[in-house]
Design a protein around this motif. Structure first.
Motif, PDB file in Angstrom:
ATOM      1  N   TYR A 107       0.876  -1.253   0.040  1.00 47.21           N
ATOM      2  CA  TYR A 107       0.003  -0.184  -0.115  1.00 47.21           C
ATOM      3  C   TYR A 107       0.863   1.148  -0.072  1.00 47.21           C
ATOM      4  N   TYR A 111       1.181   3.856  -3.038  1.00 45.82           N
ATOM      5  CA  TYR A 111       0.855   5.143  -2.766  1.00 45.82           C
ATOM      6  C   TYR A 111       2.100   6.241  -2.967  1.00 45.82           C
ATOM      7  N   THR A 243      -9.864   7.641  -2.418  1.00 46.51           N
ATOM      8  CA  THR A 243      -9.059   7.097  -1.545  1.00 46.51           C
ATOM      9  C   THR A 243      -9.073   7.496  -0.220  1.00 46.51           C
ATOM     10  N   GLN A 244      -9.324   8.886   0.062  1.00 42.43           N
ATOM     11  CA  GLN A 244      -9.290   9.663   1.373  1.00 42.43           C
ATOM     12  C   GLN A 244     -10.484   9.131   2.066  1.00 42.43           C
ATOM     13  N   GLY A 247     -11.606   4.912   0.869  1.00 41.43           N
ATOM     14  CA  GLY A 247     -10.351   4.220   1.017  1.00 41.43           C
ATOM     15  C   GLY A 247      -9.964   4.286   2.310  1.00 41.43           C
ATOM     16  N   SER A 249      -8.218   6.731   3.694  1.00 45.60           N
ATOM     17  CA  SER A 249      -6.866   6.982   4.426  1.00 45.60           C
ATOM     18  C   SER A 249      -7.275   8.441   5.358  1.00 45.60           C
ATOM     19  N   TYR A 373      -6.338   5.752  -9.552  1.00 44.62           N
ATOM     20  CA  TYR A 373      -5.781   6.004  -8.331  1.00 44.62           C
ATOM     21  C   TYR A 373      -6.920   5.493  -7.207  1.00 44.62           C
ATOM     22  N   GLY A 374      -7.836   6.255  -7.310  1.00 45.24           N
ATOM     23  CA  GLY A 374      -9.242   6.055  -6.526  1.00 45.24           C
ATOM     24  C   GLY A 374      -9.795   4.513  -6.315  1.00 45.24           C
ATOM     25  N   PHE A 377      -7.418   2.144  -4.515  1.00 42.76           N
ATOM     26  CA  PHE A 377      -7.333   2.063  -2.840  1.00 42.76           C
ATOM     27  C   PHE A 377      -8.749   1.791  -2.353  1.00 42.76           C
ATOM     28  N   ILE A 378      -9.796   1.916  -3.090  1.00 41.43           N
ATOM     29  CA  ILE A 378     -11.179   1.873  -2.378  1.00 41.43           C
ATOM     30  C   ILE A 378     -11.459   0.498  -1.618  1.00 41.43           C
TER      31      ILE A 378
END
Lengths: 492, 63
Positions: A107, A111, A243-244, A247, A249, A373-374, A377-378
């Protein structure tokens, strides 16, 4: 991969190993300021124009942004913040407990890669403004520019080296400066858009919608760009920070919140940045093009709408966001290169950032890159949700990987990569020629009938990942040997 | 002193946004709008750093 690598990564995050204590919690104001500052950045000058270039109609754009940003806010408020407030852990430690250190290292590495790419996009944004006073043309991807001119590259190298040097010195001073810039920058976006509206033929808010529909968001793609609809806009607005939120983060940030309801503070970032600033930069782009100019790069359109202040805001927006991004990328990479000093690692990441900045295709496809990218990581967010909220209620052990001292969670690995690659395949079979060639005529009819864009896959992928992880965790924990182990260890 | 700095900072922000409203209404030329925005920028950056609270969450945590 050696245990030494795991120890080094743990050491890097050592100071935030423990959950945040009660007395360190923050109220609404902190989160409102943070979101409002972070989501009006250099890349906003790229994304609004991208929507114009993809021929989105005014109705689709405004409605899409409204729906997508609302979904993003709800994701932060109903998924991320409640988990963060319950566990009070950073994403690193949260993941490490659930998926194990090996996957957490994967991860971190992925990232770091994406952070370098995004930092490069931000350097590109800054250089589009710096190149103007030197009379150096910005590369025009639509017109076929694959690489910029030598002088443009030279500026990108200088800007990149300065940013990398500042990142070596630490990013806190820059972060402070970035916060000071935020209120001013928001107003520069709105002021520049408002000023050019007159050029598009509107001098009152009454006729704004007419002009928006016929001259700004016309519904006609420019160049070879594909056509975007309501679903693309809504999906992208939801996905671009997935992702935030989905996901998870941002549990790292919300672990300081007094209440989960503070997740709604994200609305200030979404509706100032990803609603207001995207509309503003879209207006700027349309006005710039309608005045006969071509190649609406961030520096050009900001200078067009706000003069020197606009150009300065683009440089600052690019620089202040690239710097902490590169710093964080350097930190993540440092784990894998133990014998390198931090300045070497940061400059290595900086070199990659500069190369990225010099590829016009990156910013021209920034929406695609951010979408990948999204989506990548989700799935991890769905594992955290299940582990924190559901497992104990259905007789499964949460944080099993940590409790059993294992280094790797196979249910997480299969669910993560399985759900991502399935989504990638669903998109690629109709959009990526190399997958199209392999699959043409070989797919069952029901699968062939599914036609999706990357931006439509947020919810399906999250659900698929959650289902896979749930079923596989059940299989893992109910196997005789593990059930025995769990009982003996007193884990249930 | 702090109050004065805050007032000046807000004046800088007003100089940033107000000219665009006047351009929109056809009262001000683009060129003047550009100059006033530069003035607003200078005033903002000359005053805001002295009163804005800027500590990050992590910095406060480490205190």
């Amino acid at each position: 991969m050696t245990p030494g690598l795991i120890e080094r990564l743990d050491a890097l995050y050592e100071y935030d190993r423990e959950p945040v204590s009660e007395k360190k919690l923050h109220g609404w104001k902190t989160f409102i300021a943070m979101f409002a500052g972070e989501h009006v950045a250099g890349t906003e000058f790229v994304l609004g124009p991208l929507m114009v270039m993809h021929g989105v109609s005014a109705r689709d754009f405004f409605l899409g942004l409204l729906v997508g940003n609302t979904l993003a806010v709800l994701s932060w408020a109903l998924m991320t913040a409640p988990v963060a407030v319950k566990t009070r852990l950073t994403i690193y430690w949260q993941l490490r407990k659930i998926i194990g250190p090996y996957l957490t290292i994967a991860y971190s590495a992925c990232y770091a890669f994406i952070l370098c790419l995004l930092a490069g996009a931000m350097v590109n944004v800054a250089v589009t403004a710096i190149s103007i006073p030197f009379g150096i043309p910005n590369p025009d991807f639509v017109a076929g520019d694959v690489v910029p001119g030598f002088q443009w590259i030279l500026i990108a190298v200088v800007v990149g080296i300065v940013i990398a040097a500042l990142a070596v010195l630490g990013f806190e001073k820059i972060a402070v400066f970035s916060k000071i810039c935020a209120p001013w920058m928001v107003l520069v976006f709105f002021a520049s858009a408002l000023a050019v509206l007159a050029k598009l033929g509107t001098t009152s808010f009454g006729d704004f919608w007419e002009v928006a529909s016929t001259r700004i968001f016309t519904g006609e793609p420019i160049g070879n760009n594909s056509k975007y609809t309501f679903w693309h806009v809504a999906g992208f607005a939801w996905l671009c920070n997935a992702t935030q939120h989905m996901g998870m983060s941002d549990v790292t940030i919300f672990r300081y919140a007094k209440s989960w309801t503070q997740g709604f503070a994200s609305a200030f970032g979404m509706f100032l940045g990803h609603f207001g600033a995207w509309i503003a930069s879209g207006i700027l782009c349309a006005a710039y093009l309608s005045d006969g100019f071509v190649n609406p790069q961030p520096g050009n359109i900001a200078l067009y709408g706000a003069g020197l202040a606009g150009a300065v805001s683009v440089v600052i927006a690019g620089w202040t966001t690239a710097n902490p991004t590169l710093y964080r990328a350097g930190l993540a990479i440092q784990v894998a290169t133990p014998n390198w000093k931090r300045w070497k690692v940061t400059f290595a990441a900086g070199a990659f950032m500069i190369v990225t900045a010099c590829i016009p295709a990156v910013n021209a496809n920034l929406d695609r890159i951010v979408a990948y990218y999204g989506l990548f990581f989700i799935p991890l967010g769905s594992f955290i949700i299940l582990d924190v909220w559901l497992f104990s209620k259905i007789g499964l052990v949460s944080n099993l990987t940590e409790k059993t001292g294992r280094l790797f969670s196979w249910p997480a690995a299969i669910a993560w990569f399985g759900s991502f690659f399935f989504s990638f395949f669903l998109y690629g079979k109709d959009h990526l020629p190399w997958i199209e060639r392999i699959t043409r005529g070989n797919l069952p009819r029901w699968l062939d009938a599914i036609k999706v864009d990357l931006t439509f896959l947020v919810a399906p992928e999250w659900i698929l990942a959650a289902l896979l992880y749930l079923v596989l965790s059940f299989v893992q924990q109910k196997r005789k040997v593990n059930a025995e182990f769990i009982r003996k260890g007193g884990l249930l | 002193m702090k109050t004065l700095l805050i007032i000046l900072s807000f004046a800088g922000l007003v100089l940033t946004i107000l000219p665009s409203v006047l351009v929109f209404k056809g009262i001000l030329e683009m060129e003047s709008h550009f100059h006033l925005m530069v003035a607003g920028m200078v005033i903002w950056f000359a005053t805001a750093p002295f009163w804005m609270k800027t500590k990050s969450l992590d910095e406060e945590e480490k205190k």
